[in-house]
Design an enzyme around this catalytic site. Structure first.
Site, PDB file in Angstrom:
ATOM      1  N   SER A  61     -32.761 -36.594  15.473  1.00  0.00           N
ATOM      2  CA  SER A  61     -33.110 -37.899  16.039  1.00  0.00           C
ATOM      3  C   SER A  61     -32.018 -38.428  16.967  1.00  0.00           C
ATOM      4  O   SER A  61     -30.857 -38.009  16.904  1.00  0.00           O
ATOM      5  CB  SER A  61     -33.347 -38.911  14.920  1.00  0.00           C
ATOM      6  OG  SER A  61     -34.322 -38.427  14.028  1.00  0.00           O
TER       7      SER A  61
HETATM    8  N1  SAM Z   1     -33.337 -36.523   9.882  1.00  0.00           N
HETATM    9  C1  SAM Z   1     -33.317 -35.385  10.756  1.00  0.00           C
HETATM   10  C2  SAM Z   1     -31.956 -35.120  11.317  1.00  0.00           C
HETATM   11  O1  SAM Z   1     -31.005 -35.849  11.005  1.00  0.00           O
HETATM   12  O2  SAM Z   1     -31.845 -34.136  12.058  1.00  0.00           O
HETATM   13  C3  SAM Z   1     -34.357 -35.457  11.836  1.00  0.00           C
HETATM   14  C4  SAM Z   1     -35.709 -35.229  11.309  1.00  0.00           C
HETATM   15  S1  SAM Z   1     -36.939 -34.687  12.425  1.00  0.00           S
HETATM   16  C5  SAM Z   1     -37.111 -36.057  13.484  1.00  0.00           C
HETATM   17  C6  SAM Z   1     -38.332 -34.784  11.322  1.00  0.00           C
HETATM   18  C7  SAM Z   1     -38.366 -33.694  10.266  1.00  0.00           C
HETATM   19  O3  SAM Z   1     -39.395 -33.987   9.328  1.00  0.00           O
HETATM   20  C8  SAM Z   1     -38.680 -32.312  10.824  1.00  0.00           C
HETATM   21  O4  SAM Z   1     -37.658 -31.419  10.502  1.00  0.00           O
HETATM   22  C9  SAM Z   1     -39.994 -31.934  10.120  1.00  0.00           C
HETATM   23  O5  SAM Z   1     -40.123 -30.565   9.832  1.00  0.00           O
HETATM   24  C10 SAM Z   1     -39.902 -32.769   8.860  1.00  0.00           C
HETATM   25  N2  SAM Z   1     -41.176 -33.023   8.175  1.00  0.00           N
HETATM   26  C11 SAM Z   1     -42.386 -33.341   8.695  1.00  0.00           C
HETATM   27  N3  SAM Z   1     -43.298 -33.482   7.717  1.00  0.00           N
HETATM   28  C12 SAM Z   1     -42.646 -33.252   6.541  1.00  0.00           C
HETATM   29  C13 SAM Z   1     -43.048 -33.243   5.180  1.00  0.00           C
HETATM   30  N4  SAM Z   1     -44.305 -33.490   4.799  1.00  0.00           N
HETATM   31  N5  SAM Z   1     -42.107 -32.983   4.237  1.00  0.00           N
HETATM   32  C14 SAM Z   1     -40.823 -32.721   4.589  1.00  0.00           C
HETATM   33  N6  SAM Z   1     -40.389 -32.697   5.861  1.00  0.00           N
HETATM   34  C15 SAM Z   1     -41.289 -32.960   6.828  1.00  0.00           C
END
Ligand code: SAM
Length: 215
Positions: A61
């Site tokens: 992000s």
């Molecule tokens: N917090 C992260 C960082 O510091 O890099 C950024 C997160 S990224 C914007 C969103 C993440 O949510 C992705 O890696 C995606 O694979 C994950 N995601 C989406 N749906 C999910 C789910 N149902 N359970 C766990 N992770 C999920």
């Protein structure tokens, strides 16, 4: 490239736009350098205030967004936090730093390869009070609940009810809710009389998938 100098410029920028207020979070941004959480070919862009690709169609992000969400979460030492969407591990590592040795962060990632990427990144800075778990995080993590804080770093179509159940009384959750293109960032407090919900602005996140995510 002088990463420390670049990081100081980024911290100054986030302060100027008004998101960064707490000294503890400012310190965390210094202790958890973002360039250690991006693929090597992206390192030169690590201190730009922009999301970056971490592969698998996912992103780390934007720094000012991470700061806005973390400030809204109002983290205290010793707390137990649930993060959904580990991604690169950067947000999770910042939370681990803020809760200190007596606190703990459970971070859930649905993409196994990304969870491995995050674990390796976290290892580089030697933080121990975080566990990265591979599963559908839209269900929360009942076995470790209740949580003082819940942070969701992917866009949800609605607030998944397991999160509301798994939040402690007086606990806080930060979650982007909306459609696939734009979401409102809600700060939700669980009070005796019910849930208090405040919108702190519009953001754009990759979708939450899974049972309570986008189909
Ligand atoms: N917090 C992260 C960082 O510091 O890099 C950024 C997160 S990224 C914007 C969103 C993440 O949510 C992705 O890696 C995606 O694979 C994950 N995601 C989406 N749906 C999910 C789910 N149902 N359970 C766990 N992770 C999920």
């Amino acid at each position: 490239m002088d990463f420390e100098e670049e990081n100081e410029k980024l911290i100054d920028h986030i302060k100027k736009v008004g998101y960064l207020r707490s000294k503890e979070l400012e310190e965390a941004l210094r202790k958890i350098p973002r360039h250690l959480f991006v693929p090597e070919e992206m390192e030169y862009m690590a201190y730009r205030d922009t999301p970056l690709s971490i592969g698998h169609n996912q992103t780390i992000s934007q720094p000012s967004t991470v700061v806005a969400m973390t400030e809204a979460l109002d983290v205290k030492k010793g707390q137990k936090i649930l993060e959904i969407g580990t991604g690169s591990g950067w947000q999770g590592a910042i939370l681990s730093y803020l809760v200190g040795e007596k606190g703990f962060v459970y971070s859930i990632e649905v993409i196994k390869k990304l969870a491995e990427f995050a674990k390796n990144n976290i290892k580089k800075i030697g933080i121990k009070n975080i566990e990265v778990i591979v599963k559908d995080g839209s269900l929360g993590l009942k076995e470790k609940s209740p949580f003082d804080r819940i942070i969701v770093t992917a866009a949800a179509p609605d607030v998944p009810h397991p999160y509301l159940d798994q939040l402690k009384l007086n606990g806080i959750m930060v979650i982007p809710v909306g459609n696939l293109y734009l979401q409102k960032m809600y700060v939700i407090k669980k009070l005796k009389k019910g849930f208090e919900k405040i919108n702190i602005g519009n953001f754009m996140f990759v979708p939450l998938v899974g049972k309570y995510g986008f189909k």
